[in-house]
Scaffold this motif. Structure first.
Motif, PDB file in Angstrom:
ATOM      1  N   VAL A 150       0.838  -1.201   0.000  1.00  0.00           N
ATOM      2  CA  VAL A 150       0.000   0.000   0.000  1.00  0.00           C
ATOM      3  C   VAL A 150       0.872   1.250   0.000  1.00  0.00           C
ATOM      4  O   VAL A 150       1.811   1.370   0.800  1.00  0.00           O
ATOM      5  N   VAL A 151       0.565   2.166  -0.916  1.00  0.00           N
ATOM      6  CA  VAL A 151       1.227   3.469  -0.973  1.00  0.00           C
ATOM      7  C   VAL A 151       0.138   4.536  -1.017  1.00  0.00           C
ATOM      8  O   VAL A 151      -0.845   4.400  -1.749  1.00  0.00           O
ATOM      9  N   GLU A 152       0.308   5.588  -0.229  1.00  0.00           N
ATOM     10  CA  GLU A 152      -0.638   6.698  -0.229  1.00  0.00           C
ATOM     11  C   GLU A 152       0.030   7.933  -0.822  1.00  0.00           C
ATOM     12  O   GLU A 152       1.159   8.276  -0.463  1.00  0.00           O
ATOM     13  N   LEU A 153      -0.677   8.580  -1.758  1.00  0.00           N
ATOM     14  CA  LEU A 153      -0.169   9.758  -2.445  1.00  0.00           C
ATOM     15  C   LEU A 153      -1.035  10.962  -2.098  1.00  0.00           C
ATOM     16  O   LEU A 153      -2.253  10.843  -1.981  1.00  0.00           O
ATOM     17  N   SER A 154      -0.412  12.108  -1.946  1.00  0.00           N
ATOM     18  CA  SER A 154      -1.154  13.347  -1.727  1.00  0.00           C
ATOM     19  C   SER A 154      -0.644  14.398  -2.711  1.00  0.00           C
ATOM     20  O   SER A 154       0.561  14.541  -2.910  1.00  0.00           O
ATOM     21  N   PRO A 155      -1.535  15.131  -3.362  1.00  0.00           N
ATOM     22  CA  PRO A 155      -1.115  16.111  -4.372  1.00  0.00           C
ATOM     23  C   PRO A 155      -0.443  17.325  -3.734  1.00  0.00           C
ATOM     24  O   PRO A 155      -0.879  17.803  -2.688  1.00  0.00           O
ATOM     25  N   ARG A 168      -3.039   0.238  -4.063  1.00  0.00           N
ATOM     26  CA  ARG A 168      -2.688  -1.090  -3.563  1.00  0.00           C
ATOM     27  C   ARG A 168      -2.126  -1.913  -4.723  1.00  0.00           C
ATOM     28  O   ARG A 168      -2.717  -1.994  -5.794  1.00  0.00           O
ATOM     29  N   ILE A 169      -0.971  -2.518  -4.459  1.00  0.00           N
ATOM     30  CA  ILE A 169      -0.179  -3.181  -5.491  1.00  0.00           C
ATOM     31  C   ILE A 169      -0.051  -4.664  -5.167  1.00  0.00           C
ATOM     32  O   ILE A 169       0.286  -5.029  -4.030  1.00  0.00           O
ATOM     33  N   ASN A 170      -0.307  -5.519  -6.151  1.00  0.00           N
ATOM     34  CA  ASN A 170      -0.103  -6.955  -5.989  1.00  0.00           C
ATOM     35  C   ASN A 170       1.387  -7.223  -5.785  1.00  0.00           C
ATOM     36  O   ASN A 170       2.210  -6.890  -6.643  1.00  0.00           O
ATOM     37  N   GLN A 171       1.746  -7.803  -4.658  1.00  0.00           N
ATOM     38  CA  GLN A 171       3.160  -7.960  -4.309  1.00  0.00           C
ATOM     39  C   GLN A 171       3.900  -8.920  -5.239  1.00  0.00           C
ATOM     40  O   GLN A 171       5.104  -8.772  -5.456  1.00  0.00           O
ATOM     41  N   SER A 172       3.211  -9.906  -5.780  1.00  0.00           N
ATOM     42  CA  SER A 172       3.900 -10.896  -6.612  1.00  0.00           C
ATOM     43  C   SER A 172       4.057 -10.448  -8.057  1.00  0.00           C
ATOM     44  O   SER A 172       5.045 -10.797  -8.711  1.00  0.00           O
ATOM     45  N   SER A 173       3.112  -9.653  -8.561  1.00  0.00           N
ATOM     46  CA  SER A 173       3.158  -9.267  -9.975  1.00  0.00           C
ATOM     47  C   SER A 173       3.581  -7.826 -10.222  1.00  0.00           C
ATOM     48  O   SER A 173       3.886  -7.459 -11.362  1.00  0.00           O
ATOM     49  N   ASN A 174       3.581  -6.991  -9.169  1.00  0.00           N
ATOM     50  CA  ASN A 174       3.834  -5.555  -9.292  1.00  0.00           C
ATOM     51  C   ASN A 174       2.801  -4.865 -10.190  1.00  0.00           C
ATOM     52  O   ASN A 174       3.080  -3.831 -10.796  1.00  0.00           O
ATOM     53  N   LEU A 175       1.602  -5.448 -10.269  1.00  0.00           N
ATOM     54  CA  LEU A 175       0.502  -4.829 -10.995  1.00  0.00           C
ATOM     55  C   LEU A 175      -0.424  -4.129 -10.001  1.00  0.00           C
ATOM     56  O   LEU A 175      -0.524  -4.528  -8.845  1.00  0.00           O
ATOM     57  N   ILE A 176      -1.114  -3.092 -10.489  1.00  0.00           N
ATOM     58  CA  ILE A 176      -2.059  -2.378  -9.651  1.00  0.00           C
ATOM     59  C   ILE A 176      -3.254  -3.269  -9.357  1.00  0.00           C
ATOM     60  O   ILE A 176      -3.865  -3.838 -10.266  1.00  0.00           O
ATOM     61  N   HIS A 177      -3.613  -3.407  -8.080  1.00  0.00           N
ATOM     62  CA  HIS A 177      -4.823  -4.126  -7.692  1.00  0.00           C
ATOM     63  C   HIS A 177      -6.012  -3.184  -7.644  1.00  0.00           C
ATOM     64  O   HIS A 177      -7.058  -3.447  -8.222  1.00  0.00           O
ATOM     65  N   ASP A 178      -5.855  -2.054  -6.948  1.00  0.00           N
ATOM     66  CA  ASP A 178      -6.919  -1.061  -6.926  1.00  0.00           C
ATOM     67  C   ASP A 178      -6.376   0.300  -6.531  1.00  0.00           C
ATOM     68  O   ASP A 178      -5.287   0.427  -5.968  1.00  0.00           O
ATOM     69  N   VAL A 179      -7.157   1.310  -6.855  1.00  0.00           N
ATOM     70  CA  VAL A 179      -6.853   2.704  -6.534  1.00  0.00           C
ATOM     71  C   VAL A 179      -8.093   3.320  -5.923  1.00  0.00           C
ATOM     72  O   VAL A 179      -9.191   3.163  -6.455  1.00  0.00           O
ATOM     73  N   THR A 180      -7.938   4.016  -4.792  1.00  0.00           N
ATOM     74  CA  THR A 180      -9.055   4.754  -4.203  1.00  0.00           C
ATOM     75  C   THR A 180      -8.693   6.235  -4.165  1.00  0.00           C
ATOM     76  O   THR A 180      -7.647   6.614  -3.631  1.00  0.00           O
ATOM     77  N   ILE A 181      -9.562   7.049  -4.729  1.00  0.00           N
ATOM     78  CA  ILE A 181      -9.372   8.498  -4.778  1.00  0.00           C
ATOM     79  C   ILE A 181     -10.326   9.135  -3.779  1.00  0.00           C
ATOM     80  O   ILE A 181     -11.536   8.918  -3.829  1.00  0.00           O
TER      81      ILE A 181
END
Length: 223
Positions: A150-155, A168-181
């Motif tokens: 999990v990484v949180e970004l602020s503008p 939220r990033i899938n740890q095994s594939s390094n693909l995005i699982h989901d994004v919440t804005i």
């Protein structure tokens, strides 16, 4: 809320979600978060084309039910061409022009794509990474049996309508699982990415608007 206004908001949130979707080498804060985001960026930059299914859920405060929309994203990575398809709208870009097809309203809105490095859009997802956000690592989470980073970004721009993005990033594939804005109005947009396919064969004309596919629709040129 007026139906046309609601559709425009959903379209905007879709574009924002897809912009965040792979624009993760941004900003300047947490070294551990930067390392995680760089892995995501490298993964997607290794693709020539990609296709993924998605679900967008909009949660409004004090509302009993959520708005949900599902669809498909297709993209040609190097050129920034993309096509987003849902039941309610198609968003098509050849890298220079964008056509936003509002199916219920029988209207097509035509705009120019802004390719400047400061602009967040699907066409700049691999170039807009040098400034714009602060980011920090958050505790790992799970979705079912899938471990997620999990990484949180602020503008950095306080004038943006949202104050935080949770990635939220899938740890095994390094693909995005989901994004919440997290919008300042209290609305939350959650975008879940599923079934990402690397380098699918996509017809060249998939990224060009064909008026014959949308007979009778009003064309509104906003360029």
């Amino acid at each position: 809320m007026h139906k046309k206004m609601k559709t425009a908001i959903i379209c905007s949130s879709l574009l924002l979600s897809f912009s965040v979707f792979v624009t993760q080498a941004y900003a300047q804060t947490d070294a551990a978060a930067k390392s995680k985001l760089n892995k995501v960026t490298q993964t997607y930059q290794g693709y020539k084309t990609l296709r993924a299914n998605f679900t967008l859920t909009v949660q409004q405060p004090q509302q009993a039910s959520n708005y949900t929309e599902s669809g498909t994203l297709s993209m040609e990575v190097a050129t920034g061409k993309y096509r987003i398809t849902t039941d309610r709208q198609d968003i098509i870009s050849d890298g220079k022009t964008q056509w936003m097809v509002l199916k219920e309203e029988q209207e097509v809105q035509v705009t120019e794509v802004d390719n400047s490095s400061e602009t967040i859009s699907p066409s700049t997802i691999f170039s807009f990474y040098t400034k714009g956000y602060k980011y920090v690592s958050a505790p790992d989470e799970r979705s079912g049996g899938t471990p997620l980073t999990v990484v949180e970004l602020s503008p950095e721009d306080t004038q943006t309508p949202y104050f935080k993005i949770k990635l939220r990033i899938n740890q095994s594939s390094n693909l995005i699982h989901d994004v919440t804005i997290f919008d300042k109005s209290g609305v939350k947009y959650t975008y879940v990415l599923k079934n990402t396919t690397a380098n699918p064969s996509i017809a060249a004309d998939a990224f060009t608007f064909k008026q014959t596919n949308y007979p009778g629709m009003e064309i509104v040129d906003l360029r």
